[in-house]
Enzyme design. Sequence first.
Site, PDB file in Angstrom:
ATOM      1  N   SER A 130       0.836  -1.196   0.000  1.00 38.16           N
ATOM      2  CA  SER A 130       0.000   0.000   0.000  1.00 38.16           C
ATOM      3  C   SER A 130       0.869   1.243   0.000  1.00 38.16           C
ATOM      4  CB  SER A 130      -0.843  -0.033   1.277  1.00 38.16           C
ATOM      5  OG  SER A 130      -1.398   1.232   1.526  1.00 38.16           O
ATOM      6  N   TYR A 155      -1.464  -0.823  10.996  1.00 41.83           N
ATOM      7  CA  TYR A 155      -1.766  -1.383   9.658  1.00 41.83           C
ATOM      8  C   TYR A 155      -0.625  -1.055   8.695  1.00 41.83           C
ATOM      9  CZ  TYR A 155      -3.397  -1.088   4.860  1.00 41.83           C
ATOM     10  OH  TYR A 155      -3.471  -1.176   3.499  1.00 41.83           O
ATOM     11  N   LYS A 159       2.402  -3.509   6.674  1.00 46.39           N
ATOM     12  CA  LYS A 159       2.754  -3.540   5.244  1.00 46.39           C
ATOM     13  C   LYS A 159       4.256  -3.294   5.063  1.00 46.39           C
ATOM     14  CE  LYS A 159      -1.222  -4.553   3.504  1.00 46.39           C
ATOM     15  NZ  LYS A 159      -1.449  -5.852   2.856  1.00 46.39           N
TER      16      LYS A 159
HETATM   17  C1  UD1 Z   1      -5.871   4.539   3.700  1.00 39.28           C
HETATM   18  C2  UD1 Z   1      -4.474   4.230   3.255  1.00 39.28           C
HETATM   19  C3  UD1 Z   1      -4.466   3.108   2.261  1.00 39.28           C
HETATM   20  C4  UD1 Z   1      -5.190   1.926   2.822  1.00 39.28           C
HETATM   21  C5  UD1 Z   1      -6.603   2.332   3.141  1.00 39.28           C
HETATM   22  C6  UD1 Z   1      -7.310   1.146   3.743  1.00 39.28           C
HETATM   23  C7  UD1 Z   1      -2.950   6.103   3.206  1.00 39.28           C
HETATM   24  C8  UD1 Z   1      -2.425   7.256   2.424  1.00 39.28           C
HETATM   25  N1  UD1 Z   1      -3.860   5.376   2.608  1.00 39.28           N
HETATM   26  O1  UD1 Z   1      -6.516   5.134   2.638  1.00 39.28           O
HETATM   27  O2  UD1 Z   1      -3.164   2.739   1.967  1.00 39.28           O
HETATM   28  O3  UD1 Z   1      -5.176   0.856   1.934  1.00 39.28           O
HETATM   29  O4  UD1 Z   1      -6.577   3.383   4.092  1.00 39.28           O
HETATM   30  O5  UD1 Z   1      -8.568   1.492   4.244  1.00 39.28           O
HETATM   31  O6  UD1 Z   1      -2.548   5.823   4.318  1.00 39.28           O
HETATM   32  N2  UD1 Z   1     -12.695  10.833   3.754  1.00 39.28           N
HETATM   33  C9  UD1 Z   1     -13.649  11.764   4.104  1.00 39.28           C
HETATM   34  N3  UD1 Z   1     -14.805  11.329   4.678  1.00 39.28           N
HETATM   35  C10 UD1 Z   1     -15.057   9.998   4.910  1.00 39.28           C
HETATM   36  C11 UD1 Z   1     -14.056   9.044   4.529  1.00 39.28           C
HETATM   37  C12 UD1 Z   1     -12.885   9.505   3.957  1.00 39.28           C
HETATM   38  O7  UD1 Z   1     -13.475  12.969   3.917  1.00 39.28           O
HETATM   39  O8  UD1 Z   1     -16.108   9.665   5.458  1.00 39.28           O
HETATM   40  C13 UD1 Z   1     -11.448  11.305   3.107  1.00 39.28           C
HETATM   41  C14 UD1 Z   1     -10.183  10.991   3.885  1.00 39.28           C
HETATM   42  O9  UD1 Z   1      -9.868  12.027   4.760  1.00 39.28           O
HETATM   43  C15 UD1 Z   1      -9.177  10.833   2.756  1.00 39.28           C
HETATM   44  C16 UD1 Z   1      -9.987  10.335   1.577  1.00 39.28           C
HETATM   45  O10 UD1 Z   1     -11.335  10.616   1.891  1.00 39.28           O
HETATM   46  O11 UD1 Z   1      -8.664  12.085   2.400  1.00 39.28           O
HETATM   47  C17 UD1 Z   1      -9.821   8.860   1.331  1.00 39.28           C
HETATM   48  O12 UD1 Z   1     -10.038   8.167   2.546  1.00 39.28           O
HETATM   49  P1  UD1 Z   1     -10.138   6.579   2.621  1.00 39.28           P
HETATM   50  O13 UD1 Z   1     -11.032   6.083   1.560  1.00 39.28           O
HETATM   51  O14 UD1 Z   1     -10.445   6.226   4.030  1.00 39.28           O
HETATM   52  O15 UD1 Z   1      -8.696   6.077   2.220  1.00 39.28           O
HETATM   53  P2  UD1 Z   1      -7.246   6.518   2.786  1.00 39.28           P
HETATM   54  O16 UD1 Z   1      -7.341   6.923   4.184  1.00 39.28           O
HETATM   55  O17 UD1 Z   1      -6.630   7.429   1.818  1.00 39.28           O
END
Ligand code: UD1
Length: 349
Positions: A130, A155, A159
């Site tokens: 990841s 987590y 990895k």
């Molecule tokens: C993270 C990890 C990724 C991992 C994944 C597993 C990093 C950079 N990425 O992804 O490697 O495989 O988790 O779950 O560490 N968001 C909102 N509102 C929400 C949910 C998310 O605003 O309700 C935003 C988050 O702040 C983020 C983006 O959406 O900026 C993506 O979030 P998410 O889908 O949870 O993935 P990551 O956190 O990027």
Amino acid sequence: MGIDQGKVIVTGGAGFIGSHTVVELALAGYTPVIIDDFSNAERSVLDGLASILGREVPCHAVDCNDGERLNELFAAEGPIRGVIHFAAFKSVGESVHSPLKYYRNNVGSLTTLLEVMKAHDVWDLVFSSSCTVYGQPDTLPVTEDTPMKEAESPYGRTKQICEELIGDVVKAEHPVRAAVLRYFNPIGAHPSSEIGELPIGTPDNLIPFITQTAAGIRDELIVFGDSYATADGSCIRDYIHVVDLAKAHVKALDWLARKEKRPAQEIFNIGTGSGASVLEVIEAFERASQQRLAYRIGPRREGDIEQIYANADKAEQVLNWKADCGLEEAMRDAWNWQVALDRKSKPVD
Ligand code: UD1
């Protein structure tokens, strides 16, 4: 029918990325065999796979920490061309509260699997890593040589450890050739809407939360912060269509088979090469689905990285792989999948 490319064990093959990879393997002439303990996947995925492929995909309900069962299975299934190891837990938040569960499952299962591969003389491994291994990088986009930062969560650390574990095994001349794929943010669903993301309980990830909100299952999406140092203040990620990601695994297996038979490990970023902010993702969703999304800006989420996106040139040059689908296409497929799921869950009069 094309040439039979051989049998591939797909651990975690009933999961989101695993199931899409099973489809692409079968289309490329491989014979996928799923191993999944169904701790975080639904058995209905197997029906979706059968509808797409027109045949059942063999599946063993086995935990990859169970070396005895894995040994029996490798013996019964042999000869095995390679292994794609998806089976792992992936909730950043849960890993903070239950680190041992993550070390046991993520590091333990890889150790067991490598022992079993060695015992059965199976060489080729594609490993699910990841972009979380980079932490918050100092320069963007990240290349495979961008130094790893301290992981933001247990987590992420599992990895990093798994990548190092594979590296140590390779250095010890154990028979393994590994392609380590560092995924950015996989999204979307199969265009047939037969398989897609199936989070159990409240989704942690952005896209299932968006589609469930638009479907009326959740009241509203909270955008985690709009005061980051990005153009619109929300976080930036590299969102990649899961079918593109699945195809990268097939390319990685093809590439491993072309290599000389000696221990080796190569790491590849698997992303699109461009970043999108949370607010841009919402706009893309609204355009692709013709739905208005209820959302508001909330506080930052602990442990979130401000921005990250890939330089995926190495995958293009070495594996001959490149992402094809855009964000809107991925959002369209994710929405169609959500609509199909809702239809299935509603009783027919
Ligand atoms: C993270 C990890 C990724 C991992 C994944 C597993 C990093 C950079 N990425 O992804 O490697 O495989 O988790 O779950 O560490 N968001 C909102 N509102 C929400 C949910 C998310 O605003 O309700 C935003 C988050 O702040 C983020 C983006 O959406 O900026 C993506 O979030 P998410 O889908 O949870 O993935 P990551 O956190 O990027």
